[in-house]
Write a protein that holds these residues in place. Structure first.
Motif, PDB file in Angstrom:
ATOM      1  N   GLU A  10       0.681  -1.204   0.250  1.00 17.33           N
ATOM      2  CA  GLU A  10      -0.283   0.106   0.085  1.00 17.33           C
ATOM      3  C   GLU A  10       1.026   1.057   0.494  1.00 17.33           C
ATOM      4  OE1 GLU A  10      -0.462  -3.253   2.035  1.00 17.33           O
ATOM      5  OE2 GLU A  10      -2.419  -2.717   1.482  1.00 17.33           O
ATOM      6  N   GLU A  11       1.921   1.091   0.107  1.00 20.76           N
ATOM      7  CA  GLU A  11       3.392   2.550   0.408  1.00 20.76           C
ATOM      8  C   GLU A  11       3.793   2.801  -0.960  1.00 20.76           C
ATOM      9  OE1 GLU A  11       5.890   2.499   4.332  1.00 20.76           O
ATOM     10  OE2 GLU A  11       4.839   0.663   4.621  1.00 20.76           O
ATOM     11  N   VAL A  12       3.796   1.525  -1.322  1.00 21.34           N
ATOM     12  CA  VAL A  12       4.620   0.904  -2.607  1.00 21.34           C
ATOM     13  C   VAL A  12       3.760   2.395  -3.761  1.00 21.34           C
ATOM     14  CG1 VAL A  12       5.551   0.427  -4.646  1.00 21.34           C
ATOM     15  CG2 VAL A  12       5.952   0.101  -2.668  1.00 21.34           C
ATOM     16  N   GLY A  13       2.253   1.801  -4.203  1.00 23.99           N
ATOM     17  CA  GLY A  13       1.013   2.655  -4.486  1.00 23.99           C
ATOM     18  C   GLY A  13       0.718   3.921  -4.124  1.00 23.99           C
ATOM     19  N   ALA A  14       1.509   4.236  -3.615  1.00 28.44           N
ATOM     20  CA  ALA A  14       0.230   5.795  -3.074  1.00 28.44           C
ATOM     21  C   ALA A  14       1.532   6.910  -2.974  1.00 28.44           C
ATOM     22  CB  ALA A  14      -0.464   6.061  -1.612  1.00 28.44           C
ATOM     23  N   GLY A  15       1.156   8.221  -2.975  1.00 32.41           N
ATOM     24  CA  GLY A  15       2.723   8.953  -2.663  1.00 32.41           C
ATOM     25  C   GLY A  15       3.758   9.143  -3.806  1.00 32.41           C
ATOM     26  N   SER A  16       4.464   9.555  -3.673  1.00 37.25           N
ATOM     27  CA  SER A  16       5.081  10.264  -4.743  1.00 37.25           C
ATOM     28  C   SER A  16       5.527   8.869  -5.353  1.00 37.25           C
ATOM     29  CB  SER A  16       6.010  10.994  -4.790  1.00 37.25           C
ATOM     30  OG  SER A  16       7.630  11.503  -5.202  1.00 37.25           O
ATOM     31  N   LEU A  17       6.647   8.887  -6.864  1.00 36.83           N
ATOM     32  CA  LEU A  17       7.356   8.121  -7.091  1.00 36.83           C
ATOM     33  C   LEU A  17       8.400   7.973  -6.546  1.00 36.83           C
ATOM     34  CD1 LEU A  17       7.628   5.539  -9.323  1.00 36.83           C
ATOM     35  CD2 LEU A  17       8.473   7.144 -10.926  1.00 36.83           C
ATOM     36  N   LEU A  18       9.349   9.220  -6.505  1.00 33.14           N
ATOM     37  CA  LEU A  18      10.293   9.633  -6.332  1.00 33.14           C
ATOM     38  C   LEU A  18      11.252   8.446  -4.750  1.00 33.14           C
ATOM     39  CD1 LEU A  18      10.839  13.018  -6.858  1.00 33.14           C
ATOM     40  CD2 LEU A  18      12.147  11.536  -7.281  1.00 33.14           C
ATOM     41  N   PRO A  19      10.772   8.414  -4.136  1.00 33.30           N
ATOM     42  CA  PRO A  19      10.903   7.454  -2.592  1.00 33.30           C
ATOM     43  C   PRO A  19      12.072   6.351  -3.116  1.00 33.30           C
ATOM     44  CG  PRO A  19       9.306   8.811  -1.790  1.00 33.30           C
ATOM     45  CD  PRO A  19       9.475   9.194  -3.380  1.00 33.30           C
ATOM     46  N   LEU A  20      10.903   5.228  -4.020  1.00 36.43           N
ATOM     47  CA  LEU A  20      11.030   4.306  -4.816  1.00 36.43           C
ATOM     48  C   LEU A  20      12.013   4.366  -5.404  1.00 36.43           C
ATOM     49  CD1 LEU A  20       7.260   3.932  -5.615  1.00 36.43           C
ATOM     50  CD2 LEU A  20       8.247   3.558  -3.494  1.00 36.43           C
ATOM     51  N   LEU A  21      12.308   5.067  -5.837  1.00 32.40           N
ATOM     52  CA  LEU A  21      13.967   5.369  -6.499  1.00 32.40           C
ATOM     53  C   LEU A  21      15.136   5.747  -6.171  1.00 32.40           C
ATOM     54  CD1 LEU A  21      12.449   7.321  -9.775  1.00 32.40           C
ATOM     55  CD2 LEU A  21      12.336   4.697  -9.205  1.00 32.40           C
ATOM     56  N   GLY A  22      15.860   4.390  -6.255  1.00 38.16           N
ATOM     57  CA  GLY A  22      17.501   5.153  -5.891  1.00 38.16           C
ATOM     58  C   GLY A  22      17.682   6.268  -5.741  1.00 38.16           C
ATOM     59  N   GLU A  23      18.297   7.028  -4.987  1.00 38.78           N
ATOM     60  CA  GLU A  23      18.928   8.740  -4.684  1.00 38.78           C
ATOM     61  C   GLU A  23      19.848   8.311  -5.419  1.00 38.78           C
ATOM     62  OE1 GLU A  23      19.850  11.068  -1.141  1.00 38.78           O
ATOM     63  OE2 GLU A  23      19.623   9.307  -0.472  1.00 38.78           O
ATOM     64  N   GLU A  24      20.750   7.899  -5.482  1.00 41.88           N
ATOM     65  CA  GLU A  24      22.337   8.086  -6.106  1.00 41.88           C
ATOM     66  C   GLU A  24      22.152   7.979  -7.625  1.00 41.88           C
ATOM     67  OE1 GLU A  24      25.064   5.701  -5.800  1.00 41.88           O
ATOM     68  OE2 GLU A  24      25.215   6.121  -3.474  1.00 41.88           O
ATOM     69  N   ALA A  25      21.198   7.144  -8.655  1.00 38.89           N
ATOM     70  CA  ALA A  25      20.141   6.957  -9.455  1.00 38.89           C
ATOM     71  C   ALA A  25      19.788   8.546 -10.293  1.00 38.89           C
ATOM     72  CB  ALA A  25      19.439   5.612  -9.644  1.00 38.89           C
ATOM     73  N   VAL A  26      18.703   8.728  -9.189  1.00 34.54           N
ATOM     74  CA  VAL A  26      18.209   9.559  -9.742  1.00 34.54           C
ATOM     75  C   VAL A  26      18.782  10.974  -9.984  1.00 34.54           C
ATOM     76  CG1 VAL A  26      15.490  11.246  -8.977  1.00 34.54           C
ATOM     77  CG2 VAL A  26      15.929   8.870  -8.761  1.00 34.54           C
ATOM     78  N   THR A  27      19.962  10.943  -9.221  1.00 30.41           N
ATOM     79  CA  THR A  27      20.393  12.858  -8.707  1.00 30.41           C
ATOM     80  C   THR A  27      21.582  12.555 -10.439  1.00 30.41           C
ATOM     81  OG1 THR A  27      20.401  12.812  -6.293  1.00 30.41           O
ATOM     82  CG2 THR A  27      21.996  13.608  -7.243  1.00 30.41           C
ATOM     83  N   ALA A  28      21.723  11.503 -10.417  1.00 30.00           N
ATOM     84  CA  ALA A  28      22.821  11.673 -11.443  1.00 30.00           C
ATOM     85  C   ALA A  28      22.047  11.734 -13.089  1.00 30.00           C
ATOM     86  CB  ALA A  28      23.450  10.113 -11.633  1.00 30.00           C
ATOM     87  N   PHE A  29      20.959  11.340 -12.861  1.00 33.15           N
ATOM     88  CA  PHE A  29      20.133  11.457 -13.872  1.00 33.15           C
ATOM     89  C   PHE A  29      19.886  12.841 -14.331  1.00 33.15           C
ATOM     90  CE2 PHE A  29      15.180  11.871 -15.114  1.00 33.15           C
ATOM     91  CZ  PHE A  29      15.677  12.043 -16.849  1.00 33.15           C
ATOM     92  N   ALA A  30      19.065  13.673 -12.846  1.00 31.10           N
ATOM     93  CA  ALA A  30      18.764  15.152 -12.920  1.00 31.10           C
ATOM     94  C   ALA A  30      19.837  16.289 -13.510  1.00 31.10           C
ATOM     95  CB  ALA A  30      18.403  15.090 -11.678  1.00 31.10           C
ATOM     96  N   GLU A  31      20.989  15.396 -12.799  1.00 33.55           N
ATOM     97  CA  GLU A  31      22.084  16.348 -13.062  1.00 33.55           C
ATOM     98  C   GLU A  31      22.801  16.718 -14.906  1.00 33.55           C
ATOM     99  OE1 GLU A  31      25.617  15.625 -10.895  1.00 33.55           O
ATOM    100  OE2 GLU A  31      24.342  16.224  -9.052  1.00 33.55           O
ATOM    101  N   GLY A  32      22.675  15.276 -15.290  1.00 33.89           N
ATOM    102  CA  GLY A  32      22.733  15.210 -16.358  1.00 33.89           C
ATOM    103  C   GLY A  32      22.095  15.806 -17.474  1.00 33.89           C
ATOM    104  N   LEU A  33      20.952  15.200 -16.785  1.00 28.69           N
ATOM    105  CA  LEU A  33      19.434  16.578 -18.389  1.00 28.69           C
ATOM    106  C   LEU A  33      19.493  17.591 -18.016  1.00 28.69           C
ATOM    107  CD1 LEU A  33      17.313  15.734 -19.576  1.00 28.69           C
ATOM    108  CD2 LEU A  33      15.811  15.382 -18.203  1.00 28.69           C
ATOM    109  N   LEU A  34      20.225  17.769 -17.275  1.00 30.56           N
ATOM    110  CA  LEU A  34      18.993  19.370 -16.672  1.00 30.56           C
ATOM    111  C   LEU A  34      20.580  20.597 -17.159  1.00 30.56           C
ATOM    112  CD1 LEU A  34      17.231  19.495 -13.004  1.00 30.56           C
ATOM    113  CD2 LEU A  34      16.217  20.003 -15.863  1.00 30.56           C
TER     114      LEU A  34
END
Length: 522
Positions: free
Chosen positions: A423-447
């Motif tokens: 129920e926690e996975v299906g509710a709220g934001s997608l971001l907490p479910l993703l690896g912090e390092e991977a999301v940060t690297a993706f965002a830095e490269g894209l922007l």
């Protein structure tokens, strides 16, 4: 019982007279030693009846007092002085010093040879050892017959309590009290929960001894308590506690060890049988997860008494990098689940194996049942162990529930959490479910192109992009938020497309940009 000074004195053939320490004659005599040294203590172990003619005792009161102090400090239980050689009678200062220290002092008449006293004590010690062996053998036979009969574990616990003249209690692997004898001892056994829990965290076999007024024992009780874990492969399958009025004797220790061995064998069962049951249970679980519920029900009816009835959950446990021994921790969790189900008759299925990222334990159990609660409690006790829990489901939907539990476990392991529900996975934001390092690297490269532009040129492209995306591409609303004309905003968005080399008309591009922008806010 070992011979005591009182039993030696009562032997009329020795003609011994007690001159001091008459209140301490119940001390056990472990050996008889003869010495004429002024200081024989380096050759003593404690528990001896020391015999001497007093040739080198000295004559002054100070010398005699020092001699008595040395013997008493060394644990000598009694002193026998033979008269008629160096001393016609026992010196009065020696009597006074022995009385002061509470050391029994015996007068040995000249006709009584020291060897006669040694023979009396040796015969009594031999009789004690023979009695110990005989009693131990009889007790082992009695406990073995009890173990082979109906309700073997219960019978062993009751016979053990009777043999020790106290009480005995058996706990299962989770620390829950399962058998106690006599019935009145249930309250005392229940207060040992903390001590049993401490032993449960140590490799088996291990033990602990508590003497009245100790942690875990009520101050009104003066029992001497021994708690012993039961297990042959470092994992405790159960625990045995016994309480007696006094410290257990060597003979009683033999009886206790026999009970521990029998209960361990009973709880361990045959390793081949246990492994076969585990393989069959895992196969049934795989059938259920594959949707072959009808076939699984037919097989389980004869072997396991059926499958769980009602709403179920799938729980998947795994270990992160912080787990000291993942396989052992998961094995204990599985044992706890099975023990919890056994106590209340709750059906469950368990499978142990390897997952994509290490060892896994999969449990199918009733929603919010005893097994479900036991698993949640177990993961809280093991550092690095995490649990993913599916949504409630019908047995026919267990395959979907398994996938939910695996996703929840991935989130728990990535976030360092003990347990995560679907129920926690299906509710709220997608971001907490993703690896912090991977999301940060993706965002830095894209922007990065947009941020470099904002540092060196006019126009806040990052803020403009965020406003435009948050307004779902509505130019007037986004421009109003920024306080600029919509034509200015259109120009900025074209610059964004040029710098990124991507079209903002593409829905996937918008989603990726929004995710990159949001990651910087988390």
């Amino acid at each position: 019982m070992p011979p005591t000074l009182a039993s030696v004195v009562r032997n009329t053939s020795l003609h011994l007279t007690v001159l001091a320490g008459a209140d301490h004659l119940e001390r056990p005599v472990r050996w008889v030693h003869t010495s004429e040294l002024d200081d024989p203590t380096p050759f003593l172990e404690g528990g001896e009846l020391l015999l001497t003619t007093g040739i080198k005792l000295g004559r002054t009161a100070a010398q005699l007092q020092a001699y008595v102090h040395r013997l008493a400090d060394a644990g000598v239980v009694g002193l026998g002085l033979g008269v008629g050689l160096s001393h016609t009678e026992v010196p009065q200062p020696l009597v006074e010093a022995a009385a002061q220290r509470g050391l029994p002092l015996l007068r040995v008449p000249e006709p009584t040879p020291f060897i006669a006293i040694s023979k009396v004590v040796s015969a009594a010690l031999a009789a004690e050892q023979y009695e110990a062996v005989t009693t131990s053998f009889e007790a082992q036979e009695e406990l073995t017959r009890a173990a082979l009969g109906k309700d073997g574990t219960t019978a062993v616990v009751r016979r053990l309590a009777a043999r020790l003249g106290g009480w005995a209690a058996l706990y299962d692997g989770s620390g829950a009290l399962s058998v106690v004898a006599p019935d009145w001892a249930a309250r005392r056994a229940g207060r040992l929960a903390a001590e049993v829990d401490r032993l449960r965290r140590r490799p088996a076999p291990s033990s602990a001894a508590l003497q009245g007024r100790s942690p875990g024992i009520d101050t009104a009780d003066e029992d001497y308590v021994v708690v012993q874990s039961l297990g042959a492969d470092r994992r405790a399958r159960g625990f045995l506690a016994v309480g007696t009025e006094d410290r257990i004797t060597p003979t009683e220790r033999y009886v206790l060890n026999a009970a521990v061995a029998l209960l361990t064998l009973t709880l361990e069962r045959s390793r081949e049988l246990r492994q076969a049951e585990e393989r069959m249970g895992a196969a049934l679980l795989r059938m259920v997860l594959a949707g072959e519920v009808a076939t699984a029900r037919q097989v389980a009816a004869g072997l396991f008494g059926g499958l769980p009835e009602g709403t179920v959950r799938v729980l998947v446990a795994g270990a992160g990098a912080a787990a000291a021994d993942a396989a052992e921790a998961l094995g204990e969790l599985g044992d706890r689940a099975e023990q919890a189900g056994g106590r209340v008759g709750e059906k469950l299925l368990v499978a142990r194996g390897e997952g994509a990222h290490g060892p896994r334990l999969v449990v199918l159990a009733l929603d919010n049942g005893a097994v479900h609660r036991a698993c949640l409690g177990a993961v809280e006790e093991h550092e690095g162990l995490s649990l993913g829990v599916s949504a409630p489901a019908a047995l026919e939907d267990a395959g979907t529930a398994h996938a939910q539990a695996e996703r929840a476990l991935a989130v728990a392991l990535r976030g360092g959490r003990r347990s995560v529900d679907h129920e926690e996975v299906g509710a709220g934001s997608l971001l907490p479910l993703l690896g912090e390092e991977a999301v940060t690297a993706f965002a830095e490269g894209l922007l990065r192109p947009l941020r470099e532009h904002d540092r060196t040129a006019r126009g806040d492209l990052v803020a403009s992009l965020r406003a435009w995306l948050s307004r779902h591409g509505q130019w007037d609303a986004a421009a109003a938020d920024l306080g600029v004309h919509r034509h200015t905003l259109r120009y900025r968005m074209r610059r964004v497309e040029e710098l990124l080399g991507r079209s903002l008309d593409d829905t996937d591009v918008r989603m990726e940009l929004w995710l990159a922008l949001r990651s910087g806010e988390e």
